[in-house]
Structures are given as C-alpha cells and as structure tokens.
Design a protein around this motif. Sequence first.
Motif, PDB file in Angstrom:
ATOM      1  N   GLY A  39       0.807  -1.212   0.000  1.00  0.00           N
ATOM      2  CA  GLY A  39       0.000   0.000   0.000  1.00  0.00           C
ATOM      3  C   GLY A  39       0.840   1.261   0.000  1.00  0.00           C
ATOM      4  O   GLY A  39       0.535   2.231  -0.704  1.00  0.00           O
ATOM      5  N   SER A  74      -7.986   8.151  -4.453  1.00  0.00           N
ATOM      6  CA  SER A  74      -7.987   6.882  -3.730  1.00  0.00           C
ATOM      7  C   SER A  74      -7.094   5.913  -4.496  1.00  0.00           C
ATOM      8  O   SER A  74      -7.306   5.668  -5.687  1.00  0.00           O
ATOM      9  CB  SER A  74      -9.406   6.314  -3.629  1.00  0.00           C
ATOM     10  OG  SER A  74      -9.396   5.073  -2.943  1.00  0.00           O
ATOM     11  N   LYS A  76      -5.440   2.135  -4.808  1.00  0.00           N
ATOM     12  CA  LYS A  76      -5.502   0.722  -4.443  1.00  0.00           C
ATOM     13  C   LYS A  76      -4.343   0.012  -5.129  1.00  0.00           C
ATOM     14  O   LYS A  76      -4.159   0.142  -6.344  1.00  0.00           O
ATOM     15  CB  LYS A  76      -6.824   0.093  -4.888  1.00  0.00           C
ATOM     16  CG  LYS A  76      -8.069   0.718  -4.273  1.00  0.00           C
ATOM     17  CD  LYS A  76      -8.186   0.421  -2.797  1.00  0.00           C
ATOM     18  CE  LYS A  76      -9.504   0.941  -2.233  1.00  0.00           C
ATOM     19  NZ  LYS A  76      -9.620   0.696  -0.775  1.00  0.00           N
ATOM     20  N   THR A  77      -3.563  -0.736  -4.357  1.00  0.00           N
ATOM     21  CA  THR A  77      -2.407  -1.441  -4.900  1.00  0.00           C
ATOM     22  C   THR A  77      -2.543  -2.920  -4.594  1.00  0.00           C
ATOM     23  O   THR A  77      -2.746  -3.304  -3.441  1.00  0.00           O
ATOM     24  CB  THR A  77      -1.097  -0.903  -4.299  1.00  0.00           C
ATOM     25  OG1 THR A  77      -1.082   0.525  -4.410  1.00  0.00           O
ATOM     26  CG2 THR A  77       0.106  -1.471  -5.024  1.00  0.00           C
ATOM     27  N   VAL A  78      -2.454  -3.745  -5.624  1.00  0.00           N
ATOM     28  CA  VAL A  78      -2.685  -5.179  -5.469  1.00  0.00           C
ATOM     29  C   VAL A  78      -1.465  -5.960  -5.938  1.00  0.00           C
ATOM     30  O   VAL A  78      -0.570  -5.427  -6.599  1.00  0.00           O
ATOM     31  CB  VAL A  78      -3.928  -5.630  -6.268  1.00  0.00           C
ATOM     32  CG1 VAL A  78      -5.160  -4.865  -5.826  1.00  0.00           C
ATOM     33  CG2 VAL A  78      -3.709  -5.459  -7.772  1.00  0.00           C
ATOM     34  N   VAL A  84     -10.932  -4.928  -6.478  1.00  0.00           N
ATOM     35  CA  VAL A  84     -10.726  -3.984  -5.380  1.00  0.00           C
ATOM     36  C   VAL A  84     -12.077  -3.391  -5.009  1.00  0.00           C
ATOM     37  O   VAL A  84     -12.993  -3.323  -5.839  1.00  0.00           O
ATOM     38  CB  VAL A  84      -9.735  -2.859  -5.748  1.00  0.00           C
ATOM     39  CG1 VAL A  84      -8.366  -3.416  -6.077  1.00  0.00           C
ATOM     40  CG2 VAL A  84     -10.260  -2.019  -6.899  1.00  0.00           C
ATOM     41  N   PHE A  86     -14.130  -0.122  -3.068  1.00  0.00           N
ATOM     42  CA  PHE A  86     -14.136   1.234  -2.534  1.00  0.00           C
ATOM     43  C   PHE A  86     -15.358   1.372  -1.632  1.00  0.00           C
ATOM     44  O   PHE A  86     -16.487   1.123  -2.071  1.00  0.00           O
ATOM     45  CB  PHE A  86     -14.205   2.267  -3.667  1.00  0.00           C
ATOM     46  CG  PHE A  86     -13.024   2.226  -4.600  1.00  0.00           C
ATOM     47  CD1 PHE A  86     -11.872   2.930  -4.313  1.00  0.00           C
ATOM     48  CD2 PHE A  86     -13.080   1.462  -5.764  1.00  0.00           C
ATOM     49  CE1 PHE A  86     -10.780   2.884  -5.176  1.00  0.00           C
ATOM     50  CE2 PHE A  86     -11.996   1.415  -6.628  1.00  0.00           C
ATOM     51  CZ  PHE A  86     -10.844   2.124  -6.333  1.00  0.00           C
ATOM     52  N   ILE A  99      -5.618   2.419  -9.631  1.00  0.00           N
ATOM     53  CA  ILE A  99      -5.418   1.026  -9.238  1.00  0.00           C
ATOM     54  C   ILE A  99      -4.088   0.572  -9.824  1.00  0.00           C
ATOM     55  O   ILE A  99      -3.866   0.661 -11.035  1.00  0.00           O
ATOM     56  CB  ILE A  99      -6.557   0.118  -9.730  1.00  0.00           C
ATOM     57  CG1 ILE A  99      -7.906   0.617  -9.189  1.00  0.00           C
ATOM     58  CG2 ILE A  99      -6.318  -1.325  -9.289  1.00  0.00           C
ATOM     59  CD1 ILE A  99      -9.099  -0.179  -9.694  1.00  0.00           C
TER      60      ILE A  99
END
Length: 234
Positions: A39, A74, A76-78, A84, A86, A99
């Motif tokens: 993250g 916002s 988001k890291t995967v 993902v 929200f 993302i």
Amino acid sequence: MPQVLSQSQIIRSLAQALEWYEKEMSWGVSSGELNHLTGRIGELYAAMVTRGQMALETNQRGYDVVSLNGERISVKTVTTSTHVTFRASTFDVVQRVMILRIVVDDDVVSIEEILDCPADDIRARGPGGDGNYVVYLGNLTSGLDRQNHNAPRSIDKHANVRDLKVIAQANHGSHKVMLYENGSILVETDGKLEDTAKPTLRKIAKEVGVDTLNGAGNPKNTRTLGSDIIKALT
C-alpha cells in the motif's frame, strides 16, 4: 505539524520501499504478508506521478493522495487480487481513482498501472450488492477503462523484448547472455531462449567467479547478475 515531502524525498522513499520489498521477497516472504508495504509503495508512486502529497492525516477519510492540481485520489495497490473495493461511506470525497499492481518479474519488482480514471466513472457503474463499489480487474478491457485519466505508463511484461536493441552480450560455452536497451537480461542456450534466465545465470556466475550476492549480502536480481557476468566475460 504533518511533514510535507518534496518530490525528491518521495522518489527516494519509493526507491527505498521497492528495495525493501525485493529484500522481503528474497527472504521468502509472500506478497500476502506485505500488504502494508504494498500500500505504501502505491501511495508513493501516485504522489510521484501526480506531483502531489500523500494524505497528511492518520486514517485519512476516503483518499490517500492529493495531486498537485488538488484532486483527492484513492489508491488501491494489489499483487494477486482479482478485484478492489471502494467503501461507499467514504467514496463521496474521492475525485480520482488509481489502481496499481506490484509485478515481480524474474525477481525484479515494478509497478503497473491498471486503471487511472475519475471517481465518477466508478460511481457510474453503481454499487455492488453490499452497497460498496467493486472493480473487477479482469474486466479492465472495456471502453470505460480504456479512457484513462492519463495514458498507461507500464509496458506489457510479455512484450517482445527481442525486438529491442542488444546493448551488450557475452558468450560462455553454449550460453549467450544478452543485455537489452530496456535493462532486461535474456539467456540463450544452444540458440534457444531460456524461459527464466536466473538459474542459468547462477550456474555461469559460479563457473566464472562472479559473486551472486550484492554488497548487502542479498541475492543479486537478474539484471544486476546478468550485467556483472557480461562485464566479467568481456
């Protein structure tokens, strides 16, 4: 008073975080155990490319980065996740969504942009059954997702590297080690391209006396080891 980071500090912090991620992976730590680091890497990357700042408050509501233009983003890291989420309760303050995916390709860590779009594009899809907004990563080939806020900055890792220019190479027995202009290392054995270069590089390194560990005592990544072998053989 919260500290505001300069762009150079953000870039250095991102490099340090990526280096630490590589160390953890070399120690056998699974990506699932590195969620906090994953993250943070994503937030630093987003702050870097938008010339912004990470949210200054602890547990900032809804967004992670504020861009130079004032957009609340916002992030988001995967790694392996297929979707993902929200949270609808905080998504109302978000103006932009990024993302990202951490990619480990032959022990080299990089960042891939999966989606960068206005938050309104996500809202237009409507919430899921639980009231939150869900983005399924396997569906990111639709027209909506192609109309990104910015053009993607990542290169498909399956792109044909061999179409690029070889800037250095060396032979050892039946092996040829090649360094390409994008930094990739490929190895041919008896004229056939190896699927994974690292095992053969380790074998060659042992035979020609190249250390497989870096100055910190950690295994060299493929690019460093391959480059060192080429230097030793030329």
